[in-house]
Enzyme design. Structure first.
Site, PDB file in Angstrom:
ATOM      1  CD  GLU A 151      -2.552  -1.929   0.536  1.00  0.00           C
ATOM      2  OE1 GLU A 151      -1.560  -2.682   0.623  1.00  0.00           O
ATOM      3  OE2 GLU A 151      -3.666  -2.335   0.176  1.00  0.00           O
TER       4      GLU A 151
ATOM      5  NE  ARG B  55      -2.726  -6.363   2.610  1.00  0.00           N
ATOM      6  CZ  ARG B  55      -3.606  -5.448   2.973  1.00  0.00           C
ATOM      7  NH1 ARG B  55      -3.598  -4.972   4.201  1.00  0.00           N
ATOM      8  NH2 ARG B  55      -4.504  -5.030   2.122  1.00  0.00           N
TER       9      ARG B  55
ATOM     10  CD  GLN C  28     -22.256   6.498   1.507  1.00  0.00           C
ATOM     11  OE1 GLN C  28     -22.652   5.781   0.605  1.00  0.00           O
ATOM     12  NE2 GLN C  28     -23.069   7.251   2.189  1.00  0.00           N
TER      13      GLN C  28
ATOM     14  CE1 TYR D  10       0.302   3.800   5.309  1.00  0.00           C
ATOM     15  CE2 TYR D  10      -0.563   1.646   4.687  1.00  0.00           C
ATOM     16  CZ  TYR D  10      -0.766   2.936   5.126  1.00  0.00           C
ATOM     17  OH  TYR D  10      -2.048   3.386   5.376  1.00  0.00           O
TER      18      TYR D  10
ATOM     19  CG  HIS E 150      -2.892   4.541   1.035  1.00  0.00           C
ATOM     20  ND1 HIS E 150      -4.023   3.777   0.951  1.00  0.00           N
ATOM     21  CD2 HIS E 150      -2.279   4.161   2.170  1.00  0.00           C
ATOM     22  CE1 HIS E 150      -4.096   2.963   1.996  1.00  0.00           C
ATOM     23  NE2 HIS E 150      -3.041   3.180   2.745  1.00  0.00           N
TER      24      HIS E 150
END
Ligand code: FAD
Ligand code: NAP
Ligand code: SF4
Length: 671
Positions: free
Chosen positions: A165, A215, A340, A167, A253
């Site tokens: 992701e 991961r 949401q 990181y 991201h």
């Protein structure tokens, strides 16, 4: 025999034998930061009782500089360890297993103290990171290993090392963020050195009895990301260094390709997990947009993965596995991937919850206690507000009659489900139908009760929703003007050139409906072409060199608003950009700062800062917001019947299904 024989079969994962192949993936909920550890423990224990074979916590910072934001949770003190021990104790008591994710955010940390391999700012961050020197790098590795050692003290069954992701670890791996010329950068061997060393030291800290999940980013979806040969080399190296299992990470991201929003096809990236599985000897876990036991079972049965990670589905329903096990999948509250109440909250610094299940992360606060004196309750309106009130009141033991003047339940959710890319809303309606059918609710469809008829009930809940606002544009009574309800119900077809009045959530959805011929959400190869996703074996980072290749728009659409701000500015924090990009790809013209003058046979006449303009259009669709539908509420008031108003009937401004469901459930908890 079970409908999900593979999903529900045991698996040996490193030192652990798990009862099924379902992992609740890591989610940052914000619960730890509340400091209320009973609440954290209740959240995880509920999911353990619901049957998840293994859970992974939200990311825990190994040190202050690696925290996602200042004050992010981690195991820094004896008190932290004791708090985490309450969580692991509650999970173990409930029969579950839990691993702690160690997340070093690197340049994504929201702080001027953030660190990274090179001083290159991320496009989504305000802070340029501090490039680490040799001593700094050793400190980061040591801190991550210390976090692992503390996880053992806190009673965790293992750790997940977050290597994807975009990181910290991922930042060392990709040429995009690692420009070092020392032994930590340059060649693949050098770029891999930090993640591999982290895994080696974490394994040493854990000992052989604990699980180590790594991961791994299978597709970075950013320029100068990793290529497939590098990903496979890393997979081999981290398993050699002590990882028991590889979990799938998808996209950084900062990627401009959506990876988890509702318009991403289900299991859109499982083929990459399968590709990795063919290369490695350890089990691999598939993730991203897997939200039903059917999809999960198919992935496993086809040999694409050994285990499935689902994160948000466990916010929607803590009992996902228990319901699948008892053959009741229709009763699993579906995660519709809307973001949401979960990610949009996280990125706004608010506690997570779930649109579908407002009790998520509120387990100790929003409790549906059984009632001692059942009451006769009428709920009028079977949209999300009325449905959730009726279901929660029935769960508590009240005798509920639910009315809707329509012939079906769901209210405006049917319009949402008609939008290409929002097919998941259909599953939400189906779930409400299954819940109502399984409940003791007396359902009266096709009936709008009068105030007199309701007078005999002990309590009346008015959930009659909204009606479209009249924008009062001269000429709007013409045949070429329709409402979004006319369009989305299929009652009226739009012509080839359309002007959409109003650019809120509904205006954007209507524009998507008008330009899209074929929903790529149900066609993964077409979706990948649309967003320019390639195989990382042929294109570094998995980005197609030719870029996005969307289907052309099937209509010419102009989307308008009166405000002079950027259109779509108020859409969801983590999803608005996807809607905007989708419409831009299909050449929707977006016009802000307009005044509507009149409508005639030629189209819509507006004034902008540049003067008068005709938007030539065959059809004009009105999406100018809504007003509360209160006809019944007023009649009740006039006849002296006390009514509780919820959802759109209560307040139309900024209404969405999240508020409607939350308000309905909360009201029912008090009746
Ligand atoms: P409604 O859904 O309007 O339900 C009211 C119900 O009351 C209806 O079934 C109606 O038939 C019934 N009724 C009315 N009067 C009477 C009467 N007198 N007697 C009996 N029955 C009556 N929200 C989100 O959160 N996320 C989204 O992505 C999203 N997308 C959307 C896309 C579109 C195209 C649209 C139109 C809406 C979308 N929404 C979305 C908004 C969401 O659907 C609404 O906010 C929500 O449905 C409001 O719930 P409600 O129960 O208050 O009202
Ligand atoms: P909205 O977001 O309030 O948007 C209304 C639009 O109409 C705005 O663009 C507004 O812009 C315009 N408008 C308001 N008064 C007007 C008038 N008198 N004349 C002409 N234009 C007018 O409402 P909505 O689009 O109807 O959506 C309703 C709710 O559903 C929203 O609150 C939203 O949260 C929810 N929803 C959510 C999603 C989602 O993806 N999360 C999707 C769809 C709907 P100007 O005033 O600038 O013209
Ligand atoms: Fe899924 Fe939406 Fe609930 Fe988040 S808020 S868990 S995306 S249904």
């Amino acid at each position: 025999m079970s409908a999900y024989p593979t999903l529900l079969s045991p698996i040996d994962l490193g030192p652990l034998r798990l009862p099924n192949r379902v992992m609740m993936g890591s989610m940052h909920t914000g619960l730890e930061e509340t400091g209320d550890w009973d609440r954290v423990a209740a959240f995880y224990a509920a999911r353990a009782r619901g049957g998840a074979g293994l859970m992974v916590t939200g990311g825990m910072a190994p040190n202050r500089e690696g925290g996602v934001y200042p004050g992010a949770a981690g195991l820094f003190s004896e008190e932290d360890i004791a708090n985490h021990a309450r969580v692991t104790g509650a999970v173990h008591e409930a029969g579950g297993r839990i691993a702690m994710q160690i997340l070093h955010a690197g340049r994504y940390a929201y702080s001027k103290h953030c660190v990274a391999p090179s001083a290159i700012r991320s496009p989504i961050s305000a802070f340029t990171p501090n490039a680490l020197d040799e001593v700094g790098i050793e400190k980061q590795i040591a801190d991550i290993a210390t976090a692992a050692a503390r996880s053992v003290e806190a009673g965790y069954d293992g750790v997940e090392v977050m290597g994807s992701e975009g990181y910290f670890l991922n930042q060392f791996l990709a040429p995009r963020t690692n420009r070092r010329e020392d032994r930590w950068g340059g060649s693949l061997e050098n770029r891999m050195r930090l993640p591999v060393e982290v895994v080696r030291r974490v394994r040493a800290a854990l000992g052989p009895e604990k699980l180590l999940i790594y991961r791994i980013s299978l597709i970075d979806l950013v320029p100068e990301g990793q290529d497939w040969s590098e990903i496979v080399a890393l997979a081999d190296a981290v398993t050699e260094a002590g990882a028991d299992v590889l979990n799938t990470g998808i996209g950084w991201h900062e990627a401009r390709v959506p990876t988890i929003v509702t318009s991403v096809p289900r299991a859109a990236f499982a083929h990459l997990t399968a590709k990795l599985r063919a290369e490695v000897a350890v089990p691999v876990i598939a993730s991203n947009r897997i939200n039903t036991p059917e999809v999960a079972e198919t992935i496993l049965a086809e040999g694409q993965a050994d285990m499935i990670s689902m994160a948000r589905p466990f916010l929607a329903d803590p009992d996902f596995v228990a319901k699948a096990t008892r053959g009741d999948a229709a009763r699993i509250a579906p995660c519709i991937a809307c973001n949401q109440a979960c990610l949009d909250h996280t990125f706004s610094g608010k506690l997570s919850s779930c649109l579908v299940n407002p009790r998520a992360c509120h387990e100790t606060e929003l409790v549906l206690e059984p009632v001692t004196t059942p009451r006769r309750i009428a709920v009028v309106g079977a949209g999300p507000a009325g449905l959730s009130a009726a279901l929660a009141a029935t769960e508590r033991g009240h005798a509920v009659t639910l009315f809707d003047r329509a012939e079906r339940i769901g209210g405006q959710l049917h319009y949402a489900a008609a939008i290409p890319g929002k097919e998941e809303f259909r599953g939400l309606i189906d779930w409400f139908e299954a819940e109502v059918a399984a409940s003791a609710i007396n359902l009266r469809l096709g009936h709008a009760p009068s105030a007199e008829e309701l007078a005999g009930f002990d309590a009346v809940v008015v959930a009659t929703g909204v009606r479209p606002r009249d924008p009062g544009i001269p000429g709007q009574e013409g045949d070429n003007v329709i409402s979004y309800a006319d369009l989305l119900s299929g009652r009226v077809q739009a012509g080839p050139r359309v002007a959409v009045v109003g650019a809120g959530g509904i205006g954007f959805d209507v524009a998507e409906y008008l330009v899209t011929g074929h929903s790529t959400t149900i066609d993964p190869p077409a979706w990948r072409a649309e967003w320019g996703v390639a195989d990382p074996s042929v294109a570094r980072g998995g980005l197609a060199p030719e870029g996005p290749r969307p289907d052309p728009a099937i209509r010419k659409v102009t989307l308008l608003q009166r405000k002079a701000e950027k259109l779509g500015k108020r859409l969801g924090k983590t999803t608005g950009w996807v809607h905007r990009a989708g419409l831009q790809m299909r050449a929707v013209e977006m016009l802000g700062g307009v005044s509507y003058e009149r409508i005639d046979a030629q189209g819509l006449h507006v004034t902008t800062s540049e003067g008068s303009r005709l938007i030539e259009a065959d059809t004009i669709v009105l999406c100018a917001g809504q007003e509360s539908e209160r006809t019944l509420a007023e009649a009740l008031r006039n006849s002296g019947v006390e009514a509780h108003l919820i959802g759109g009937a209560d307040v139309a401004a900024e209404l969405d299904a999240k508020r409607a469901i939350d308000q309905g459930t909360r009201l029912a908890a008090t009746l």
